[in-house]
Design a protein around this motif. Structure first.
Motif, PDB file in Angstrom:
ATOM      1  N   VAL A 101       0.847  -1.191   0.000  1.00  7.84           N
ATOM      2  CA  VAL A 101       0.000   0.000   0.000  1.00  7.84           C
ATOM      3  C   VAL A 101       0.883   1.242   0.000  1.00  7.84           C
ATOM      4  O   VAL A 101       2.027   1.213   0.459  1.00  7.84           O
ATOM      5  CB  VAL A 101      -0.948   0.006   1.217  1.00  7.84           C
ATOM      6  N   GLU A 102       0.306   2.336  -0.530  1.00  7.48           N
ATOM      7  CA  GLU A 102       1.035   3.612  -0.560  1.00  7.48           C
ATOM      8  C   GLU A 102       0.028   4.755  -0.431  1.00  7.48           C
ATOM      9  O   GLU A 102      -0.904   4.860  -1.218  1.00  7.48           O
ATOM     10  CB  GLU A 102       1.810   3.751  -1.868  1.00  7.48           C
ATOM     11  N   ALA A 103       0.237   5.593   0.565  1.00  6.12           N
ATOM     12  CA  ALA A 103      -0.618   6.767   0.776  1.00  6.12           C
ATOM     13  C   ALA A 103      -0.064   7.945  -0.017  1.00  6.12           C
ATOM     14  O   ALA A 103       1.151   8.075  -0.202  1.00  6.12           O
ATOM     15  CB  ALA A 103      -0.665   7.124   2.255  1.00  6.12           C
ATOM     16  N   ALA A 104      -0.959   8.823  -0.452  1.00  5.40           N
ATOM     17  CA  ALA A 104      -0.519  10.046  -1.129  1.00  5.40           C
ATOM     18  C   ALA A 104       0.168  10.983  -0.141  1.00  5.40           C
ATOM     19  O   ALA A 104       1.107  11.700  -0.498  1.00  5.40           O
ATOM     20  CB  ALA A 104      -1.700  10.740  -1.790  1.00  5.40           C
ATOM     21  N   THR A 105      -0.279  10.952   1.132  1.00  7.19           N
ATOM     22  CA  THR A 105       0.246  11.840   2.168  1.00  7.19           C
ATOM     23  C   THR A 105       0.534  11.027   3.430  1.00  7.19           C
ATOM     24  O   THR A 105      -0.261  10.173   3.801  1.00  7.19           O
ATOM     25  CB  THR A 105      -0.797  12.939   2.510  1.00  7.19           C
ATOM     26  N   ALA A 106       1.651  11.321   4.069  1.00  4.11           N
ATOM     27  CA  ALA A 106       2.016  10.611   5.297  1.00  4.11           C
ATOM     28  C   ALA A 106       1.080  10.963   6.455  1.00  4.11           C
ATOM     29  O   ALA A 106       0.486  12.044   6.493  1.00  4.11           O
ATOM     30  CB  ALA A 106       3.451  10.955   5.677  1.00  4.11           C
ATOM     31  N   ASN A 107       0.964  10.032   7.405  1.00  2.00           N
ATOM     32  CA  ASN A 107       0.275  10.233   8.678  1.00  2.00           C
ATOM     33  C   ASN A 107      -1.215  10.524   8.565  1.00  2.00           C
ATOM     34  O   ASN A 107      -1.772  11.261   9.382  1.00  2.00           O
ATOM     35  CB  ASN A 107       0.962  11.346   9.487  1.00  2.00           C
ATOM     36  N   ARG A 108      -1.874   9.922   7.575  1.00  2.00           N
ATOM     37  CA  ARG A 108      -3.311  10.109   7.431  1.00  2.00           C
ATOM     38  C   ARG A 108      -4.100   8.803   7.383  1.00  2.00           C
ATOM     39  O   ARG A 108      -5.256   8.792   7.774  1.00  2.00           O
ATOM     40  CB  ARG A 108      -3.632  10.910   6.162  1.00  2.00           C
ATOM     41  N   LEU A 109      -3.487   7.734   6.884  1.00  2.00           N
ATOM     42  CA  LEU A 109      -4.242   6.511   6.630  1.00  2.00           C
ATOM     43  C   LEU A 109      -3.764   5.328   7.466  1.00  2.00           C
ATOM     44  O   LEU A 109      -2.563   5.150   7.687  1.00  2.00           O
ATOM     45  CB  LEU A 109      -4.143   6.131   5.145  1.00  2.00           C
ATOM     46  N   HIS A 110      -4.733   4.520   7.909  1.00  2.00           N
ATOM     47  CA  HIS A 110      -4.482   3.220   8.531  1.00  2.00           C
ATOM     48  C   HIS A 110      -5.116   2.173   7.623  1.00  2.00           C
ATOM     49  O   HIS A 110      -6.202   2.399   7.070  1.00  2.00           O
ATOM     50  CB  HIS A 110      -5.127   3.118   9.914  1.00  2.00           C
ATOM     51  N   VAL A 111      -4.454   1.024   7.474  1.00  5.05           N
ATOM     52  CA  VAL A 111      -4.963  -0.050   6.619  1.00  5.05           C
ATOM     53  C   VAL A 111      -4.994  -1.342   7.433  1.00  5.05           C
ATOM     54  O   VAL A 111      -4.025  -1.667   8.119  1.00  5.05           O
ATOM     55  CB  VAL A 111      -4.080  -0.240   5.364  1.00  5.05           C
ATOM     56  N   VAL A 112      -6.124  -2.060   7.338  1.00  2.00           N
ATOM     57  CA  VAL A 112      -6.274  -3.348   8.024  1.00  2.00           C
ATOM     58  C   VAL A 112      -6.809  -4.354   7.014  1.00  2.00           C
ATOM     59  O   VAL A 112      -7.821  -4.106   6.353  1.00  2.00           O
ATOM     60  CB  VAL A 112      -7.242  -3.249   9.226  1.00  2.00           C
ATOM     61  N   ALA A 113      -6.121  -5.483   6.895  1.00  4.50           N
ATOM     62  CA  ALA A 113      -6.546  -6.552   5.986  1.00  4.50           C
ATOM     63  C   ALA A 113      -6.840  -7.810   6.796  1.00  4.50           C
ATOM     64  O   ALA A 113      -6.051  -8.190   7.664  1.00  4.50           O
ATOM     65  CB  ALA A 113      -5.471  -6.839   4.950  1.00  4.50           C
ATOM     66  N   SER A 114      -7.977  -8.440   6.513  1.00  6.73           N
ATOM     67  CA  SER A 114      -8.355  -9.701   7.157  1.00  6.73           C
ATOM     68  C   SER A 114      -8.081 -10.837   6.179  1.00  6.73           C
ATOM     69  O   SER A 114      -8.662 -10.865   5.092  1.00  6.73           O
ATOM     70  CB  SER A 114      -9.832  -9.683   7.540  1.00  6.73           C
ATOM     71  N   ILE A 115      -7.201 -11.752   6.593  1.00  7.08           N
ATOM     72  CA  ILE A 115      -6.685 -12.765   5.661  1.00  7.08           C
ATOM     73  C   ILE A 115      -6.722 -14.150   6.294  1.00  7.08           C
ATOM     74  O   ILE A 115      -6.365 -14.324   7.458  1.00  7.08           O
ATOM     75  CB  ILE A 115      -5.219 -12.403   5.282  1.00  7.08           C
ATOM     76  N   LEU A 116      -7.149 -15.136   5.488  1.00  8.74           N
ATOM     77  CA  LEU A 116      -7.096 -16.540   5.890  1.00  8.74           C
ATOM     78  C   LEU A 116      -5.987 -17.223   5.093  1.00  8.74           C
ATOM     79  O   LEU A 116      -5.885 -17.036   3.876  1.00  8.74           O
ATOM     80  CB  LEU A 116      -8.427 -17.245   5.605  1.00  8.74           C
ATOM     81  N   GLU A 117      -5.166 -18.017   5.784  1.00  7.29           N
ATOM     82  CA  GLU A 117      -4.069 -18.733   5.137  1.00  7.29           C
ATOM     83  C   GLU A 117      -4.394 -20.219   5.075  1.00  7.29           C
ATOM     84  O   GLU A 117      -4.835 -20.803   6.057  1.00  7.29           O
ATOM     85  CB  GLU A 117      -2.762 -18.512   5.904  1.00  7.29           C
ATOM     86  N   PHE A 118      -4.151 -20.813   3.894  1.00 11.05           N
ATOM     87  CA  PHE A 118      -4.459 -22.231   3.669  1.00 11.05           C
ATOM     88  C   PHE A 118      -3.208 -23.022   3.343  1.00 11.05           C
ATOM     89  O   PHE A 118      -2.313 -22.550   2.647  1.00 11.05           O
ATOM     90  CB  PHE A 118      -5.466 -22.363   2.522  1.00 11.05           C
ATOM     91  N   THR A 119      -3.188 -24.244   3.846  1.00  8.28           N
ATOM     92  CA  THR A 119      -2.059 -25.145   3.651  1.00  8.28           C
ATOM     93  C   THR A 119      -2.572 -26.447   3.044  1.00  8.28           C
ATOM     94  O   THR A 119      -3.782 -26.683   3.008  1.00  8.28           O
ATOM     95  CB  THR A 119      -1.345 -25.399   4.997  1.00  8.28           C
ATOM     96  N   ASN A 120      -1.677 -27.308   2.574  1.00 12.16           N
ATOM     97  CA  ASN A 120      -2.100 -28.572   1.968  1.00 12.16           C
ATOM     98  C   ASN A 120      -1.929 -29.757   2.932  1.00 12.16           C
ATOM     99  O   ASN A 120      -1.855 -30.883   2.509  1.00 12.16           O
ATOM    100  CB  ASN A 120      -1.386 -28.835   0.646  1.00 12.16           C
TER     101      ASN A 120
END
Length: 122
Positions: A101-120
């Motif tokens: 991720v890349e913000a246009a301006t510093a110190n304004r955005l927070h990013v949260v991703a919810s991810i499931l990881e799968f194995t074999n």
């Protein structure tokens, strides 16, 4: 959780990847594991929150294992004090791929991703 169809996959774990974009540089949000037993990850949600009272924009990319960069969102607007859900469907992230991720301006955005990881394996 078990998924079948081609290759058996089992839920390995859930990840809540978070980053406070304190710079306007490209920042790694999540890197999919690259172990031989790892299959893929499913990203269910990418939330972007603006917390400074100023509208801003964000770029989101995925980098594959050959270092090729693919744009997912380019100059995506986030309103002042607002929160935006970027995904409308799950995003598959293959072994070793990197979500950035890349913000246009510093110190304004927070990013949260919810991810499931799968194995074999179980």
């Amino acid at each position: 959780m078990f998924i079948s169809g081609g290759v058996e996959s089992f839920l390995q774990g859930a990840v809540n990847a978070k980053v406070d974009l304190t710079t306007d540089a490209v920042t790694t949000l999540y890197t999919a594991p690259s172990a031989a037993t790892f299959n893929f990850s499913l990203c269910h949600s990418i939330l972007v929150s603006e917390d400074s009272g100023n509208a801003d924009t964000i770029d989101v990319t995925i980098t594959n294992t050959s270092d090729a960069i693919f744009s997912l969102f380019k100059v995506k607007a986030v309103g002042a004090n607002g929160t935006v859900e970027l995904l409308t469907r799950d995003l598959v992230i293959n072994s070793g791929e990197i979500l950035k991720v890349e913000a246009a301006t510093a110190n304004r955005l927070h990013v949260v991703a919810s991810i499931l990881e799968f194995t074999n394996y179980r």
